[in-house]
Design an enzyme around this catalytic site. Structure first.
Site, PDB file in Angstrom:
ATOM      1  N   ASN A   8       5.138  -3.494  13.291  1.00 33.81           N
ATOM      2  CA  ASN A   8       5.066  -4.747  12.525  1.00 33.81           C
ATOM      3  C   ASN A   8       4.002  -5.688  13.069  1.00 33.81           C
ATOM      4  OD1 ASN A   8       7.227  -4.011  10.815  1.00 33.81           O
ATOM      5  ND2 ASN A   8       8.616  -4.442  12.502  1.00 33.81           N
ATOM      6  N   ARG A  34      25.346  10.385  -2.482  1.00 35.18           N
ATOM      7  CA  ARG A  34      25.340  10.136  -1.027  1.00 35.18           C
ATOM      8  C   ARG A  34      24.200  10.842  -0.297  1.00 35.18           C
ATOM      9  NH1 ARG A  34      30.959  10.720  -1.848  1.00 35.18           N
ATOM     10  NH2 ARG A  34      31.923   8.667  -1.951  1.00 35.18           N
ATOM     11  N   LYS A  81      11.793   4.501   6.057  1.00 35.17           N
ATOM     12  CA  LYS A  81      12.278   3.192   5.581  1.00 35.17           C
ATOM     13  C   LYS A  81      12.203   3.208   4.062  1.00 35.17           C
ATOM     14  CE  LYS A  81      11.359  -0.041   9.333  1.00 35.17           C
ATOM     15  NZ  LYS A  81      10.569  -1.212   9.753  1.00 35.17           N
ATOM     16  N   GLU A 123      -3.797  -1.789   7.754  1.00 33.00           N
ATOM     17  CA  GLU A 123      -2.758  -1.031   8.478  1.00 33.00           C
ATOM     18  C   GLU A 123      -3.402  -0.003   9.411  1.00 33.00           C
ATOM     19  OE1 GLU A 123       0.439  -1.800   8.275  1.00 33.00           O
ATOM     20  OE2 GLU A 123       0.688  -2.814   6.345  1.00 33.00           O
ATOM     21  N   GLU A 168      14.364   1.592  14.676  1.00 34.03           N
ATOM     22  CA  GLU A 168      13.815   0.322  15.147  1.00 34.03           C
ATOM     23  C   GLU A 168      14.727  -0.411  16.127  1.00 34.03           C
ATOM     24  OE1 GLU A 168      11.366  -1.582  12.142  1.00 34.03           O
ATOM     25  OE2 GLU A 168      11.833  -3.525  13.006  1.00 34.03           O
ATOM     26  N   ARG A 218       9.820   0.802  17.652  1.00 34.21           N
ATOM     27  CA  ARG A 218       9.294   0.839  16.285  1.00 34.21           C
ATOM     28  C   ARG A 218       8.831  -0.527  15.804  1.00 34.21           C
ATOM     29  NH1 ARG A 218      11.349   4.389  11.071  1.00 34.21           N
ATOM     30  NH2 ARG A 218       9.903   3.449   9.604  1.00 34.21           N
ATOM     31  N   LYS A 252       2.288   7.092  13.712  1.00 32.72           N
ATOM     32  CA  LYS A 252       3.579   6.700  13.134  1.00 32.72           C
ATOM     33  C   LYS A 252       4.654   7.726  13.490  1.00 32.72           C
ATOM     34  CE  LYS A 252       6.072   4.437   9.642  1.00 32.72           C
ATOM     35  NZ  LYS A 252       6.083   3.606   8.466  1.00 32.72           N
ATOM     36  N   HIS A 307      -0.502  -7.436   0.451  1.00 36.26           N
ATOM     37  CA  HIS A 307       0.154  -7.218   1.737  1.00 36.26           C
ATOM     38  C   HIS A 307      -0.852  -6.990   2.885  1.00 36.26           C
ATOM     39  CE1 HIS A 307       3.195  -5.932   4.533  1.00 36.26           C
ATOM     40  NE2 HIS A 307       2.558  -4.781   4.708  1.00 36.26           N
ATOM     41  N   HIS A 310       3.759 -11.755   6.690  1.00 31.24           N
ATOM     42  CA  HIS A 310       4.829 -11.939   5.700  1.00 31.24           C
ATOM     43  C   HIS A 310       4.990 -13.414   5.354  1.00 31.24           C
ATOM     44  CE1 HIS A 310       6.980  -7.888   6.634  1.00 31.24           C
ATOM     45  NE2 HIS A 310       6.167  -7.789   5.616  1.00 31.24           N
ATOM     46  N   HIS A 323       2.453  -8.396  10.990  1.00 33.53           N
ATOM     47  CA  HIS A 323       3.318  -8.580   9.826  1.00 33.53           C
ATOM     48  C   HIS A 323       4.142  -9.863   9.897  1.00 33.53           C
ATOM     49  CE1 HIS A 323       2.109  -4.485   9.222  1.00 33.53           C
ATOM     50  NE2 HIS A 323       2.851  -4.346   8.129  1.00 33.53           N
TER      51      HIS A 323
HETATM   52  P1  NAD Z   1       1.686   0.101  -4.660  1.00 32.77           P
HETATM   53  O1  NAD Z   1       2.675   1.169  -4.523  1.00 32.77           O
HETATM   54  O2  NAD Z   1       2.040  -1.088  -5.455  1.00 32.77           O
HETATM   55  O3  NAD Z   1       0.333   0.711  -5.230  1.00 32.77           O
HETATM   56  C1  NAD Z   1      -0.772  -0.136  -5.406  1.00 32.77           C
HETATM   57  C2  NAD Z   1      -1.423   0.051  -6.750  1.00 32.77           C
HETATM   58  O4  NAD Z   1      -2.230   1.216  -6.730  1.00 32.77           O
HETATM   59  C3  NAD Z   1      -0.465   0.206  -7.911  1.00 32.77           C
HETATM   60  O5  NAD Z   1      -0.914  -0.581  -8.971  1.00 32.77           O
HETATM   61  C4  NAD Z   1      -0.574   1.678  -8.274  1.00 32.77           C
HETATM   62  O6  NAD Z   1      -0.381   1.907  -9.646  1.00 32.77           O
HETATM   63  C5  NAD Z   1      -1.986   2.004  -7.881  1.00 32.77           C
HETATM   64  N1  NAD Z   1      -2.232   3.387  -7.471  1.00 32.77           N
HETATM   65  C6  NAD Z   1      -1.505   4.077  -6.583  1.00 32.77           C
HETATM   66  N2  NAD Z   1      -2.110   5.243  -6.311  1.00 32.77           N
HETATM   67  C7  NAD Z   1      -3.206   5.305  -7.076  1.00 32.77           C
HETATM   68  C8  NAD Z   1      -4.235   6.254  -7.219  1.00 32.77           C
HETATM   69  N3  NAD Z   1      -4.303   7.358  -6.484  1.00 32.77           N
HETATM   70  N4  NAD Z   1      -5.212   6.006  -8.131  1.00 32.77           N
HETATM   71  C9  NAD Z   1      -5.189   4.849  -8.850  1.00 32.77           C
HETATM   72  N5  NAD Z   1      -4.268   3.897  -8.726  1.00 32.77           N
HETATM   73  C10 NAD Z   1      -3.292   4.127  -7.840  1.00 32.77           C
HETATM   74  O7  NAD Z   1       1.203  -0.429  -3.221  1.00 32.77           O
HETATM   75  P2  NAD Z   1       1.167   0.204  -1.771  1.00 32.77           P
HETATM   76  O8  NAD Z   1       0.209  -0.630  -1.023  1.00 32.77           O
HETATM   77  O9  NAD Z   1       1.003   1.671  -1.784  1.00 32.77           O
HETATM   78  O10 NAD Z   1       2.644  -0.056  -1.222  1.00 32.77           O
HETATM   79  C11 NAD Z   1       3.150  -1.357  -1.013  1.00 32.77           C
HETATM   80  C12 NAD Z   1       4.640  -1.253  -0.851  1.00 32.77           C
HETATM   81  O11 NAD Z   1       4.927  -0.445   0.271  1.00 32.77           O
HETATM   82  C13 NAD Z   1       5.342  -2.576  -0.626  1.00 32.77           C
HETATM   83  O12 NAD Z   1       6.449  -2.654  -1.477  1.00 32.77           O
HETATM   84  C14 NAD Z   1       5.785  -2.523   0.829  1.00 32.77           C
HETATM   85  O13 NAD Z   1       6.963  -3.218   1.052  1.00 32.77           O
HETATM   86  C15 NAD Z   1       5.977  -1.043   1.023  1.00 32.77           C
HETATM   87  N6  NAD Z   1       5.832  -0.585   2.400  1.00 32.77           N
HETATM   88  C16 NAD Z   1       6.812   0.205   2.901  1.00 32.77           C
HETATM   89  C17 NAD Z   1       6.707   0.708   4.182  1.00 32.77           C
HETATM   90  C18 NAD Z   1       7.751   1.644   4.689  1.00 32.77           C
HETATM   91  O14 NAD Z   1       7.735   1.974   5.889  1.00 32.77           O
HETATM   92  N7  NAD Z   1       8.629   2.139   3.846  1.00 32.77           N
HETATM   93  C19 NAD Z   1       5.606   0.390   4.980  1.00 32.77           C
HETATM   94  C20 NAD Z   1       4.612  -0.432   4.448  1.00 32.77           C
HETATM   95  C21 NAD Z   1       4.745  -0.923   3.147  1.00 32.77           C
HETATM   96  N1  GLY Z   2       6.011  -0.164   8.377  1.00 32.61           N
HETATM   97  C1  GLY Z   2       6.855  -0.427   9.480  1.00 32.61           C
HETATM   98  C2  GLY Z   2       7.756   0.730   9.796  1.00 32.61           C
HETATM   99  O1  GLY Z   2       7.753   1.742   9.180  1.00 32.61           O
HETATM  100  O2  GLY Z   2       8.552   0.605  10.693  1.00 32.61           O
END
Ligand code: NAD
Ligand code: GLY
Length: 376
Positions: free
Chosen positions: A259, A133, A155, A197, A251, A255, A241, A279, A266, A262
């Site tokens: 987006n 939990r 998130k 972003e 949100e 918040r 942020k 993305h 999306h 987005h």
């Molecule tokens: P990712 O986590 O898939 O990383 C991208 C690629 O980079 C991967 O192949 C990884 O192995 C590689 N990589 C990462 N760090 C590295 C480094 N320092 N050196 C070499 N390679 C490296 O992609 P991302 O763009 O970081 O994240 C996308 C995800 O984030 C999506 O699932 C999206 O939904 C999520 N997201 C979440 C939020 C949130 O608020 N929680 C906001 C935006 C996006």
């Molecule tokens: N990436 C959108 C949020 O964190 O709300």
């Protein structure tokens, strides 16, 4: 980046909940100090157990440094290396985190450390939110996107086979530990994509950042962005942020501005089966469309739209859609967006550089008309 360090606090204080504020600490070469930092913020007092969740690429580069740092600080470490990529942001990977948590006998006061990009961060976050939990979570973002966005704000989640991020929870980390040096190994496309972003924050919140980006000749490669600008980007985006999340953690309203780009982004990702654009590239296209719609509605000037387009061009992000793309499918996909309220798609539209508004005045026709304008 040798001397640089900065801290941004995500302030989360309310009468109903105890202080859950935490720091985003940005410092070059700080990965090796992670263990000491955890002790400093009181982690490891009761349980010294930590589970590092990462992927093979990231762990190969940075696993040893993180492990050595935690070991030196007296932590009892286990690691789980999950396959890389969005397609592994699944219930199956989540189950593997739970299995590792069980095998390592994580307790309520143990810590999960997410060492990776948004995929690892979101999944580890959701595991931390739900295991026993809720146990402590530390985000160690290794992509630019995770540093400026996904690691901050709580998130967390995984994908459902029918849609992205459909399963999740708001769960804040105890710390976000950013070492910009790790960006040196980040693939160029990931860098470009995250810059979308960054442009988003500049348009929605931070005019000064927008002006700084505008002064730069190229924004598509880490090596063309000065250390000073990179520091500014990391700091100002984290600050933007943090401010938004502090005002509206779950949100309720504000918040949603995060987006920007987005909504259409999306839909484009989904219609192209997540294959053609990643993305950030889709978000870039989404911002182009949102800006064009805002010009049509008379709430944003053509001049400001041109400035936004210039930043997207300088980042070498895509500016067109394939000419045979199904525009009706994109418009249909808008209605399945998570942000739909009472059947209406809420658009985030720019009104001035550094400022946006929420609008439900955007019709399918306006969207389609503007999508048509960017067909290749
Ligand atoms: P990712 O986590 O898939 O990383 C991208 C690629 O980079 C991967 O192949 C990884 O192995 C590689 N990589 C990462 N760090 C590295 C480094 N320092 N050196 C070499 N390679 C490296 O992609 P991302 O763009 O970081 O994240 C996308 C995800 O984030 C999506 O699932 C999206 O939904 C999520 N997201 C979440 C939020 C949130 O608020 N929680 C906001 C935006 C996006
Ligand atoms: N990436 C959108 C949020 O964190 O709300």
């Amino acid at each position: 980046m040798s001397e640089y360090s900065a801290t941004v606090t995500v302030a989360l204080n309310s009468d109903s909940q105890p202080n859950r504020s935490y720091d985003i600490a940005i410092a070059a070469h700080s990965l090796k100090n992670l263990g000491d930092k955890l002790l400093e913020i009181g982690l490891g007092k009761k349980s010294k157990k930590v589970l590092i969740v990462s992927n093979p690429v990231i762990y190969k580069h940075y696993g040893e440094t993180v492990q050595a740092s935690l070991s030196k600080a007296g932590f009892d470490i286990a690691q789980l290396i999950l396959p890389a990529g969005e397609r592994f942001k699944t219930a199956n990977s989540l189950q593997r985190i739970y299995d590792a948590a069980l095998a390592h006998r994580l307790e309520r006061s143990s810590v999960i450390i997410a060492l990776g990009g948004g995929v690892i961060g979101d999944m580890s976050g959701y595991a931390a939110a739900t295991w026993l939990r809720g146990i402590d979570l530390v985000q160690v973002p290794t992509t630019l996107l995770a540093m400026v966005d996904s690691a901050i704000g709580g998130k967390t989640g995984i994908n459902h086979p029918q849609g992205k991020n459909l399963i999740g929870a708001f769960y804040q980390p105890r710390l976000v530990w950013v070492d910009p040096e790790v960006l040196k190994t980040l693939p160029a496309r990931e860098f470009r994509s995250a810059m979308a972003e960054v442009i988003k924050y500049a348009v929605i919140w931070d005019r000064e950042l927008f002006d700084l980006l505008t002064q730069c000749d190229r924004l598509d490669r880490l090596r063309d962005v000065s250390s000073k600008l990179l520091q500014t980007i990391l700091y100002r985006c984290a600050k933007a942020k943090a401010e938004v999340v502090s005002k509206d953690e779950k949100e309720g309203n504000l918040r949603a501005i995060l987006n920007y780009g987005h909504t259409v982004g999306h839909a484009i990702e989904s219609v192209t089966n997540y294959r053609l654009y990643n993305h950030g590239e889709a978000v870039g296209l989404g911002m182009l469309i949102a800006g064009a719609i805002a010009v049509d509605l008379g709430i944003w000037t053509a001049d400001d739209q041109a400035k936004q387009v210039t930043l997207i061009v300088k980042t070498r992000l895509p500016q067109t859609l394939p000419k045979d793309i199904d525009l009706d499918a994109i418009v249909d996909a808008l209605s399945t967006d998570k942000k739909v309220e009472a059947g209406k798609v809420r658009f985030i539209l720019p009104t001035a550089i550094g400022s946006v508004t929420l609008s439900d005045r955007v019709t399918s026709d306006i969207v389609k008309q503007n999508l048509r304008q960017i067909l290749a």
